[in-house]
Enzyme design. Structure first.
Site, PDB file in Angstrom:
ATOM      1  N   VAL A   1     -11.835 -10.264   4.323  1.00  0.00           N
ATOM      2  CA  VAL A   1     -12.323  -9.661   3.083  1.00  0.00           C
ATOM      3  C   VAL A   1     -13.602 -10.348   2.573  1.00  0.00           C
ATOM      4  O   VAL A   1     -14.285  -9.830   1.694  1.00  0.00           O
ATOM      5  CB  VAL A   1     -11.177  -9.686   2.033  1.00  0.00           C
ATOM      6  CG1 VAL A   1     -11.090 -11.007   1.309  1.00  0.00           C
ATOM      7  CG2 VAL A   1     -11.305  -8.538   1.059  1.00  0.00           C
TER       8      VAL A   1
ATOM      9  N   SER B   1       0.817  -1.224   0.000  1.00  0.00           N
ATOM     10  CA  SER B   1       0.000   0.000   0.000  1.00  0.00           C
ATOM     11  C   SER B   1       0.849   1.273   0.000  1.00  0.00           C
ATOM     12  O   SER B   1       0.492   2.233  -0.695  1.00  0.00           O
ATOM     13  CB  SER B   1      -0.963  -0.001   1.185  1.00  0.00           C
ATOM     14  OG  SER B   1      -1.949  -0.980   0.984  1.00  0.00           O
TER      15      SER B   1
ATOM     16  N   LYS C   1      -9.989  -5.082  10.642  1.00  0.00           N
ATOM     17  CA  LYS C   1     -11.082  -4.440   9.891  1.00  0.00           C
ATOM     18  C   LYS C   1     -12.384  -4.337  10.691  1.00  0.00           C
ATOM     19  O   LYS C   1     -13.183  -3.442  10.460  1.00  0.00           O
ATOM     20  CB  LYS C   1     -11.325  -5.178   8.569  1.00  0.00           C
ATOM     21  CG  LYS C   1     -10.195  -4.973   7.568  1.00  0.00           C
ATOM     22  CD  LYS C   1     -10.469  -5.621   6.231  1.00  0.00           C
ATOM     23  CE  LYS C   1      -9.275  -5.406   5.314  1.00  0.00           C
ATOM     24  NZ  LYS C   1      -9.483  -5.831   3.940  1.00  0.00           N
TER      25      LYS C   1
ATOM     26  N   GLY D   1     -13.238 -19.707   2.373  1.00  0.00           N
ATOM     27  CA  GLY D   1     -12.683 -18.818   3.394  1.00  0.00           C
ATOM     28  C   GLY D   1     -13.735 -17.918   4.004  1.00  0.00           C
ATOM     29  O   GLY D   1     -14.781 -17.656   3.403  1.00  0.00           O
TER      30      GLY D   1
HETATM   31  P1  ATR Z   1      -8.561 -13.282   9.433  1.00  0.00           P
HETATM   32  O1  ATR Z   1      -9.345 -14.574   9.571  1.00  0.00           O
HETATM   33  O2  ATR Z   1      -7.739 -12.958  10.645  1.00  0.00           O
HETATM   34  O3  ATR Z   1      -9.374 -12.146   8.930  1.00  0.00           O
HETATM   35  P2  ATR Z   1      -7.564 -13.662   6.812  1.00  0.00           P
HETATM   36  O4  ATR Z   1      -6.183 -13.763   6.305  1.00  0.00           O
HETATM   37  O5  ATR Z   1      -8.442 -12.611   6.289  1.00  0.00           O
HETATM   38  O6  ATR Z   1      -7.436 -13.570   8.365  1.00  0.00           O
HETATM   39  O7  ATR Z   1      -8.316 -15.040   6.593  1.00  0.00           O
HETATM   40  C1  ATR Z   1      -7.686 -16.216   6.658  1.00  0.00           C
HETATM   41  C2  ATR Z   1      -8.598 -17.233   5.955  1.00  0.00           C
HETATM   42  O8  ATR Z   1      -7.765 -18.281   5.460  1.00  0.00           O
HETATM   43  C3  ATR Z   1      -9.597 -17.878   6.899  1.00  0.00           C
HETATM   44  O9  ATR Z   1     -10.749 -18.235   6.182  1.00  0.00           O
HETATM   45  C4  ATR Z   1      -8.820 -19.108   7.350  1.00  0.00           C
HETATM   46  O10 ATR Z   1      -9.610 -20.171   7.799  1.00  0.00           O
HETATM   47  P3  ATR Z   1      -9.960 -20.316   9.366  1.00  0.00           P
HETATM   48  O11 ATR Z   1     -11.076 -19.366   9.595  1.00  0.00           O
HETATM   49  O12 ATR Z   1     -10.329 -21.720   9.543  1.00  0.00           O
HETATM   50  O13 ATR Z   1      -8.710 -19.929  10.115  1.00  0.00           O
HETATM   51  C5  ATR Z   1      -8.166 -19.507   6.053  1.00  0.00           C
HETATM   52  N1  ATR Z   1      -7.008 -20.361   6.277  1.00  0.00           N
HETATM   53  C6  ATR Z   1      -5.778 -19.982   6.705  1.00  0.00           C
HETATM   54  N2  ATR Z   1      -4.954 -21.058   6.801  1.00  0.00           N
HETATM   55  C7  ATR Z   1      -5.696 -22.145   6.434  1.00  0.00           C
HETATM   56  C8  ATR Z   1      -5.432 -23.543   6.312  1.00  0.00           C
HETATM   57  N3  ATR Z   1      -4.204 -24.053   6.586  1.00  0.00           N
HETATM   58  N4  ATR Z   1      -6.428 -24.357   5.895  1.00  0.00           N
HETATM   59  C9  ATR Z   1      -7.650 -23.864   5.605  1.00  0.00           C
HETATM   60  N5  ATR Z   1      -7.964 -22.548   5.695  1.00  0.00           N
HETATM   61  C10 ATR Z   1      -7.020 -21.697   6.096  1.00  0.00           C
END
Ligand code: ATR
Length: 276
Positions: A134, A18, A67, A130
């Site tokens: 976002v 950014s 956020k 996910g």
């Molecule tokens: P945040 O959840 O803090 O907003 P993000 O980066 O926006 O962070 O979102 C991470 C996404 O990637 C989430 O949907 C997360 O799934 P969980 O809610 O189960 O944590 C997903 N994610 C990250 N690592 C993962 C993995 N190893 N397997 C499956 N989903 C994963």
């Protein structure tokens, strides 16, 4: 003229592009301003938001994981931010109120929905992988265009459930069933961090797909995740997250400076050459 100050709050921030984006536009439009990384802990959010109130900072972007967490510290949240409970842009309005707005909804619309024929998407089944920061913005961006055949799957089902509480028309798919359900889907959107540079990847294969599937990935580093590459090789139409990043930034810049900066190839090349 004193230099205006902008920045992005989040944690971790080391890979955020950014500053590159906004400083490029400031220079291009001869605005004396600087945009920096403001990596903070959650208990520092209030202090930073107060800098907007005191006009020590003119604008803030908010990224993962704040956020939602930023909302209680704002005077008001408006428009898409209100609809998604997700704020990524903050500024002081003419009444000296600290306002939270969301530009991810616009970013997704400009980078995806607008690029397809809207009519085309109305009847399509869309699977969102996910339920992170976002995801509500993407769902709301689709809903605004009356695209509502939306399915969501997340490793942690509770997070998908809390998104469904806001958008009751979406249907939850269990994470272990994404391969089976994929065959029914016209569009798959990855909003997880799976496939990101130096991160983990999908453990389960997504093999059963329609030949006319459209695949969108919010990730832009790398520009092609393993899954995107695999689909591309199968001649599936794919989109990476670079344009969404650029367009959300465009709207933030516009809210702060009342100038709509251009998203062009020169800018894209600069961003791409700075991907680490
Ligand atoms: P945040 O959840 O803090 O907003 P993000 O980066 O926006 O962070 O979102 C991470 C996404 O990637 C989430 O949907 C997360 O799934 P969980 O809610 O189960 O944590 C997903 N994610 C990250 N690592 C993962 C993995 N190893 N397997 C499956 N989903 C994963």
């Amino acid at each position: 003229m004193i230099e205006k100050k902008y920045g992005v709050i989040g944690n971790p921030l080391s890979h955020s592009l950014s500053p590159l984006l906004h400083n490029f536009w400031f220079k291009k439009h001869n605005i004396k301003a600087n945009y920096s990384l403001i990596e903070i802990k959650e208990d520092q959010i209030e202090e930073i938001v107060n800098k907007i109130k005191k006009e020590e900072l003119q604008g803030i972007n908010v990224t993962v994981p704040y956020k939602q967490a930023v909302i209680p510290f704002l005077d008001l949240i408006i428009n898409d931010a209100k609809e998604t409970s997700s704020v990524n842009t903050i500024y002081l309005n003419n009444e000296k109120k600290v306002v939270g707005e969301n530009t991810d909804v616009y970013g997704f619309n400009s980078s995806f929905i607008k690029k397809l024929n809207n009519e085309d998407l109305l009847e399509k089944k869309i699977l969102i992988l996910g339920a992170g920061g976002v995801t509500p913005s993407i769902i709301y961006s689709l809903k605004k265009k009356k695209i509502e055949k939306i399915y969501i799957s997340n490793r942690t089902v509770e997070k998908a459930q809390s998104i469904k509480a806001k958008f009751p028309f979406i249907e939850i798919i269990l994470w272990e069933n994404i391969n089976d359900i994929s065959l029914e889907m016209d569009v798959i959107i990855n909003t997880t961090s799976l496939g990101m540079k130096n991160g983990s990847d999908f453990k389960q294969e997504i093999e059963k797909i329609k030949p006319k599937l459209i695949y969108y990935d919010v990730i832009y580093n790398p520009l092609e995740t393993k899954l995107l590459k695999k689909f591309k090789e199968k001649e599936i139409r794919t989109f990476n997250g670079l344009d969404m990043f650029l367009y959300q930034g465009q709207k933030s810049f516009c809210l702060w400076n009342k100038i709509n900066p251009e998203v062009d190839q020169e800018l894209k090349n600069i961003i791409i050459s700075n991907l680490k």
